[in-house]
Design an enzyme around this catalytic site. Sequence first.
Site, PDB file in Angstrom:
ATOM      1  N   GLY A   5      50.159  43.879  56.100  1.00  0.00           N
ATOM      2  CA  GLY A   5      49.956  43.658  54.665  1.00  0.00           C
ATOM      3  C   GLY A   5      50.866  44.542  53.845  1.00  0.00           C
ATOM      4  N   PHE A 112      36.532  48.170  29.811  1.00  0.00           N
ATOM      5  CA  PHE A 112      36.421  47.048  30.739  1.00  0.00           C
ATOM      6  C   PHE A 112      34.937  46.771  30.960  1.00  0.00           C
ATOM      7  CE2 PHE A 112      39.602  45.240  33.975  1.00  0.00           C
ATOM      8  CZ  PHE A 112      40.580  45.044  33.024  1.00  0.00           C
ATOM      9  N   GLN A 225      33.165  37.046  44.071  1.00  0.00           N
ATOM     10  CA  GLN A 225      33.219  37.215  42.610  1.00  0.00           C
ATOM     11  C   GLN A 225      33.843  36.008  41.926  1.00  0.00           C
ATOM     12  OE1 GLN A 225      35.611  40.521  40.454  1.00  0.00           O
ATOM     13  NE2 GLN A 225      33.436  40.893  40.064  1.00  0.00           N
ATOM     14  N   HIS A 227      35.353  34.990  38.376  1.00  0.00           N
ATOM     15  CA  HIS A 227      35.818  35.618  37.133  1.00  0.00           C
ATOM     16  C   HIS A 227      35.468  34.721  35.962  1.00  0.00           C
ATOM     17  CE1 HIS A 227      38.275  37.655  34.200  1.00  0.00           C
ATOM     18  NE2 HIS A 227      38.579  38.583  35.087  1.00  0.00           N
ATOM     19  N   LEU A 237      44.397  33.543  35.762  1.00  0.00           N
ATOM     20  CA  LEU A 237      43.550  34.566  35.147  1.00  0.00           C
ATOM     21  C   LEU A 237      43.943  34.877  33.705  1.00  0.00           C
ATOM     22  CD1 LEU A 237      41.220  36.526  35.967  1.00  0.00           C
ATOM     23  CD2 LEU A 237      42.978  38.275  35.981  1.00  0.00           C
ATOM     24  N   GLU A 240      40.480  40.460  31.917  1.00  0.00           N
ATOM     25  CA  GLU A 240      39.345  41.111  31.258  1.00  0.00           C
ATOM     26  C   GLU A 240      39.849  42.110  30.205  1.00  0.00           C
ATOM     27  OE1 GLU A 240      36.104  41.916  33.873  1.00  0.00           O
ATOM     28  OE2 GLU A 240      35.869  43.931  33.068  1.00  0.00           O
ATOM     29  N   ARG A 271      31.085  41.044  35.315  1.00  0.00           N
ATOM     30  CA  ARG A 271      31.608  39.682  35.490  1.00  0.00           C
ATOM     31  C   ARG A 271      30.564  38.679  35.968  1.00  0.00           C
ATOM     32  NH1 ARG A 271      37.423  41.321  38.173  1.00  0.00           N
ATOM     33  NH2 ARG A 271      38.256  42.083  36.213  1.00  0.00           N
ATOM     34  N   HIS A 336      37.424  34.647  42.236  1.00  0.00           N
ATOM     35  CA  HIS A 336      38.436  35.651  41.876  1.00  0.00           C
ATOM     36  C   HIS A 336      38.609  36.747  42.923  1.00  0.00           C
ATOM     37  CE1 HIS A 336      40.886  38.133  39.276  1.00  0.00           C
ATOM     38  NE2 HIS A 336      40.035  39.141  39.386  1.00  0.00           N
ATOM     39  N   GLU A 360      41.416  44.722  49.645  1.00  0.00           N
ATOM     40  CA  GLU A 360      40.447  43.644  49.441  1.00  0.00           C
ATOM     41  C   GLU A 360      39.917  43.069  50.752  1.00  0.00           C
ATOM     42  OE1 GLU A 360      41.526  40.871  46.353  1.00  0.00           O
ATOM     43  OE2 GLU A 360      39.897  39.514  46.907  1.00  0.00           O
ATOM     44  N   ARG A 371      31.853  43.491  41.887  1.00  0.00           N
ATOM     45  CA  ARG A 371      32.889  44.495  41.601  1.00  0.00           C
ATOM     46  C   ARG A 371      33.113  44.630  40.102  1.00  0.00           C
ATOM     47  NH1 ARG A 371      38.641  44.307  40.582  1.00  0.00           N
ATOM     48  NH2 ARG A 371      38.652  42.039  40.732  1.00  0.00           N
TER      49      ARG A 371
HETATM   50  C1  LIG Z   1      44.965  37.232  39.095  1.00  0.00           C
HETATM   51  C2  LIG Z   1      44.345  38.522  39.542  1.00  0.00           C
HETATM   52  C3  LIG Z   1      44.297  39.605  38.687  1.00  0.00           C
HETATM   53  C4  LIG Z   1      43.705  40.798  39.086  1.00  0.00           C
HETATM   54  N1  LIG Z   1      43.680  41.869  38.220  1.00  0.00           N
HETATM   55  C5  LIG Z   1      43.124  43.040  38.629  1.00  0.00           C
HETATM   56  C6  LIG Z   1      43.117  44.176  37.760  1.00  0.00           C
HETATM   57  O1  LIG Z   1      43.615  44.146  36.638  1.00  0.00           O
HETATM   58  N2  LIG Z   1      42.544  45.312  38.225  1.00  0.00           N
HETATM   59  C7  LIG Z   1      41.993  45.419  39.472  1.00  0.00           C
HETATM   60  O2  LIG Z   1      41.508  46.474  39.833  1.00  0.00           O
HETATM   61  N3  LIG Z   1      42.023  44.353  40.319  1.00  0.00           N
HETATM   62  C8  LIG Z   1      42.576  43.189  39.920  1.00  0.00           C
HETATM   63  N4  LIG Z   1      42.592  42.111  40.784  1.00  0.00           N
HETATM   64  C9  LIG Z   1      42.218  42.327  42.193  1.00  0.00           C
HETATM   65  C10 LIG Z   1      43.338  43.091  42.891  1.00  0.00           C
HETATM   66  O3  LIG Z   1      44.571  42.703  42.369  1.00  0.00           O
HETATM   67  C11 LIG Z   1      43.368  42.825  44.390  1.00  0.00           C
HETATM   68  O4  LIG Z   1      42.084  42.990  44.933  1.00  0.00           O
HETATM   69  C12 LIG Z   1      44.295  43.820  45.088  1.00  0.00           C
HETATM   70  O5  LIG Z   1      45.561  43.810  44.484  1.00  0.00           O
HETATM   71  C13 LIG Z   1      44.412  43.482  46.560  1.00  0.00           C
HETATM   72  O6  LIG Z   1      45.399  44.280  47.127  1.00  0.00           O
HETATM   73  P1  LIG Z   1      45.609  44.283  48.711  1.00  0.00           P
HETATM   74  O7  LIG Z   1      46.730  45.204  48.976  1.00  0.00           O
HETATM   75  O8  LIG Z   1      44.318  44.515  49.366  1.00  0.00           O
HETATM   76  O9  LIG Z   1      46.019  42.778  49.039  1.00  0.00           O
HETATM   77  P2  LIG Z   1      47.238  41.859  48.545  1.00  0.00           P
HETATM   78  O10 LIG Z   1      47.973  42.433  47.398  1.00  0.00           O
HETATM   79  O11 LIG Z   1      46.674  40.499  48.392  1.00  0.00           O
HETATM   80  O12 LIG Z   1      48.227  41.902  49.760  1.00  0.00           O
HETATM   81  C14 LIG Z   1      47.907  41.285  50.994  1.00  0.00           C
HETATM   82  C15 LIG Z   1      49.109  41.449  51.903  1.00  0.00           C
HETATM   83  O13 LIG Z   1      48.743  41.001  53.200  1.00  0.00           O
HETATM   84  C16 LIG Z   1      49.781  40.208  53.727  1.00  0.00           C
HETATM   85  N5  LIG Z   1      49.171  39.308  54.715  1.00  0.00           N
HETATM   86  C17 LIG Z   1      48.053  38.564  54.597  1.00  0.00           C
HETATM   87  N6  LIG Z   1      47.795  37.902  55.742  1.00  0.00           N
HETATM   88  C18 LIG Z   1      48.772  38.253  56.604  1.00  0.00           C
HETATM   89  C19 LIG Z   1      49.065  37.902  57.945  1.00  0.00           C
HETATM   90  N7  LIG Z   1      48.284  37.092  58.660  1.00  0.00           N
HETATM   91  N8  LIG Z   1      50.175  38.420  58.510  1.00  0.00           N
HETATM   92  C20 LIG Z   1      50.982  39.249  57.823  1.00  0.00           C
HETATM   93  N9  LIG Z   1      50.747  39.624  56.549  1.00  0.00           N
HETATM   94  C21 LIG Z   1      49.653  39.140  55.957  1.00  0.00           C
HETATM   95  C22 LIG Z   1      50.406  39.518  52.551  1.00  0.00           C
HETATM   96  O14 LIG Z   1      51.737  39.181  52.822  1.00  0.00           O
HETATM   97  C23 LIG Z   1      50.317  40.636  51.496  1.00  0.00           C
HETATM   98  O15 LIG Z   1      51.448  41.463  51.593  1.00  0.00           O
HETATM   99  C24 LIG Z   1      43.150  40.897  40.383  1.00  0.00           C
HETATM  100  C25 LIG Z   1      43.183  39.806  41.244  1.00  0.00           C
HETATM  101  C26 LIG Z   1      43.752  38.617  40.828  1.00  0.00           C
HETATM  102  C27 LIG Z   1      43.696  37.446  41.744  1.00  0.00           C
END
Ligand SMILES: Cc1cc2nc3c(=O)[nH]c(=O)nc-3n(C[C@H](O)[C@H](O)[C@H](O)COP(=O)(O)OP(=O)(O)OC[C@H]3O[C@@H](n4cnc5c(N)ncnc54)[C@H](O)[C@@H]3O)c2cc1C
Length: 559
Positions: A5, A112, A225, A227, A237, A240, A271, A336, A360, A371
Site C-alpha cells: 500500500g 468538524f 460509514q 457520508h 464527496l 464535511e 456522520r 464512504h 483504513e 468514525r
Molecule cells: C473522498 C474522500 C475524502 C476523505 N476525506 C477525509 C478527510 O478529509 N479527513 C480524513 O481524516 N479522512 C478522509 N477520508 C478517509 C481517508 O482519506 C482514508 O481513510 C485514508 O486516506 C486511507 O489511507 P490508507 O493509506 O489507509 O489507504 P489508501 O490511501 O486508500 O491507500 C491504499 C493503498 O493500497 C494499495 N493497494 C490496495 N490493494 C492492493 C493490492 N492488492 N496490492 C498492492 N497494493 C494495493 C493501493 O495502491 C494504495 O496505494 C476521505 C475518504 C474519501 C473517500
Amino acid sequence: MIVVGGGLAGLRAAIESSKYADTAIISRVHPLRSHTGAAQGGINAALGNIEANKDDNWQKHAYDTIKGADFLADQDAVEVMTKDGPERIIEMEHWGCPFSRTEEGKIAQRPFGGAGYPRTCFAADKTGHYLLVTAYEQVLKRKIKVYEEWFATSLVVDKGTVLGLIAMDIITGDLEAFKAKSVILATGGAGWIYGKTSNSMINTGSGMAMAYRAGVPLKDMEFVQFHPTTLYPTCILMTEGARGEGAYIVNSQGERFMQRYAPKAMELAPRDIVARSIQTEIDQGRGVKSLYVHLDIRHLGKKKIMARLPGIRDLAIDFAAVDPVKEPIPIWPAQHYTMGGVDSNAKCETRVKGLYAAGECACISVHGANRLGGNSLLETVVFGKIAGEGAAKFANGTAEDSGAEPLQGALKAQKEHLRLLQEGYGDEDPSVIREEMRNLMVDKVFLFRNKEGLEEAKAEISRLRTRLAKLRPIMSHKVYNLDLIRAIELEEMLDLSEVIVASALNREESRGSHLRLDFPKRDDIRFLKHTLAHKTSEGPRIEYSDVRITMYQPEERQY
Ligand SMILES: Cc1cc2nc3c(=O)[nH]c(=O)nc-3n(C[C@H](O)[C@H](O)[C@H](O)COP(=O)(O)OP(=O)(O)OC[C@H]3O[C@@H](n4cnc5c(N)ncnc54)[C@H](O)[C@@H]3O)c2cc1C
C-alpha cells in the site's frame, strides 16, 4: 520488510521502517494515485491554535472520538492516537505540508462533526493530496524501493508466521513470490463493494480479504460509514469541511431540518446521525424531487468559498453543473469509509506473527461504530509510524529462515488458480455479478437494516458465489490484464460482503452507523463487543471480543 500500500498509512509506515530495516513498498497504483489523495476536509489534532480551541487537549479529543464511536472504540488505542496527533501534524508541517494558516501564521483549524472544538487542520479542501505528496517526497528522499503497479494477491503464512506474499506485476502479468520477515498491510478501504460510494474503484478491500484468508479475523465489518453529503447522483464527496465552514443542509421546503434530529450540533452532528436524517427527509417526501436535499454554502460568500472550499466548488460545477457560489448543491448519503477491518491491536500487530496492519484496512479500533471526520488521516500517520517501527524491529529480531519452500508452493498454487480462472468454468460475466453485488449492498445493507433484508442479502450473496464458480474465460493476455484483476477483486469483494452481512445480521442492536429497524436501541449488555469474523469453508464464523474501556464509561449520545 514489505509494506503493501502506497497511501498515507503505507508511506508513513515505510518512512519509519526504513530507519531500522530494508524496506520496500508494493502498490497497485503509483503512490500518488492512492485514495488518500481524494481526502478533502482535514486531519484532527488538539493543537489549540486558535482562540476558540485554546482549552482543547488530547483528552477532549479522545472523549469526542469515543462518544462519536458510540463507545465501541478501544480506548487505549484512542489514547495513543489523540496523544500522538499533534506531534504527527507538526512533523508533516516540518516536512513541508502546506497547511492553511491563521492570521498569526499558525496551522488553521476548522470545526468538524462531533467535535467539541475546532480541531481539524486542513490545506484548503485538498488536505489528503498535500499530505500524500509530502510523505511521498520523504519516501523519495530515503530512496525506498517502490514496486508500482504490482498487485498483491495473497499472503504466505506458515505455522502462524508470515513469510512473504505473492504479487503480480500488472505491466507484465508475471507473478512473483516476495520473501519478507514482516509485512504491513496498508491497503485502504472496501467502499467499492457498495454501488453508491465516494470511494474510487481501487478500494476493493484487497488487504482485508488477504488477511481473512490467511487466518486473521475481520473485526466490526458491519460498521460501514455512510457520508451525509455526497454529490447527487455521482457520490463525489462534498467535504464535511463545508459544514465546518458554516454550510446549511436544507430540504425541499428550505428548512434546516437537522433541528429535528440534533438540535444542538445541527449540521455538525456525527456522520451517522446526519446521514440518517437526510435519508429520512428524502424517504418521508421532503427531498428535492424525492431524490436529494441541498447543501447550501452561498451565505459564506465567494471569497471564503474560493479560499477554503475551491475543490468542492470545481467538483460541483464539473459534475452537477451547479456553481455553489450561486446555487445550493444537490447531495445524498453514500458509502464512504470502512470502520471494520483486519483485527489488529494498538501496536498494529495481528494474530499472525510478523503481519501488521495500519490505515483504513485495519481495525485497531479507534473509530468503533462511527468514525469522526478528520480522524482517519490522523490514524494513518499515527499508526503508520507505529506499524513501521514494530514491523522493522520484528524483522530484525527474526533469524534468516527457510521460508523458500512454502513461498514457492504458494506461488505455484496461485499460478494454477489464475490459470484455471483464465480458462473459465462457464459463462457468467464477472462484471454482471459485481454490479448485482454492489446494488444488493445498497438495497439491503445500507443505512437502515432489518433481519428480513439481511437474510435476503445473505441468500443472494450465496447465489452470487455459486455463479462466481462458473465464470466465463478471462482474457488471456498478460500485459495490463484488468479483466483478470477485476475477477480477483470480485472473489475478494464477495468474501467481504458476506462478512459484512453476517456481522450485521448477528448484531441485534443499533449502534453508530449500524441501524437495525427491528432492534432500534443500543444494547450494551449483549453487544458492547467487537465482532470477529473468522473464515471457514461454511462461511464466516462469528465470535465476539471485549471492548477496552479505560477512560470513559458508555453514556447516551446526545448532540
Ligand atoms: C473522498 C474522500 C475524502 C476523505 N476525506 C477525509 C478527510 O478529509 N479527513 C480524513 O481524516 N479522512 C478522509 N477520508 C478517509 C481517508 O482519506 C482514508 O481513510 C485514508 O486516506 C486511507 O489511507 P490508507 O493509506 O489507509 O489507504 P489508501 O490511501 O486508500 O491507500 C491504499 C493503498 O493500497 C494499495 N493497494 C490496495 N490493494 C492492493 C493490492 N492488492 N496490492 C498492492 N497494493 C494495493 C493501493 O495502491 C494504495 O496505494 C476521505 C475518504 C474519501 C473517500
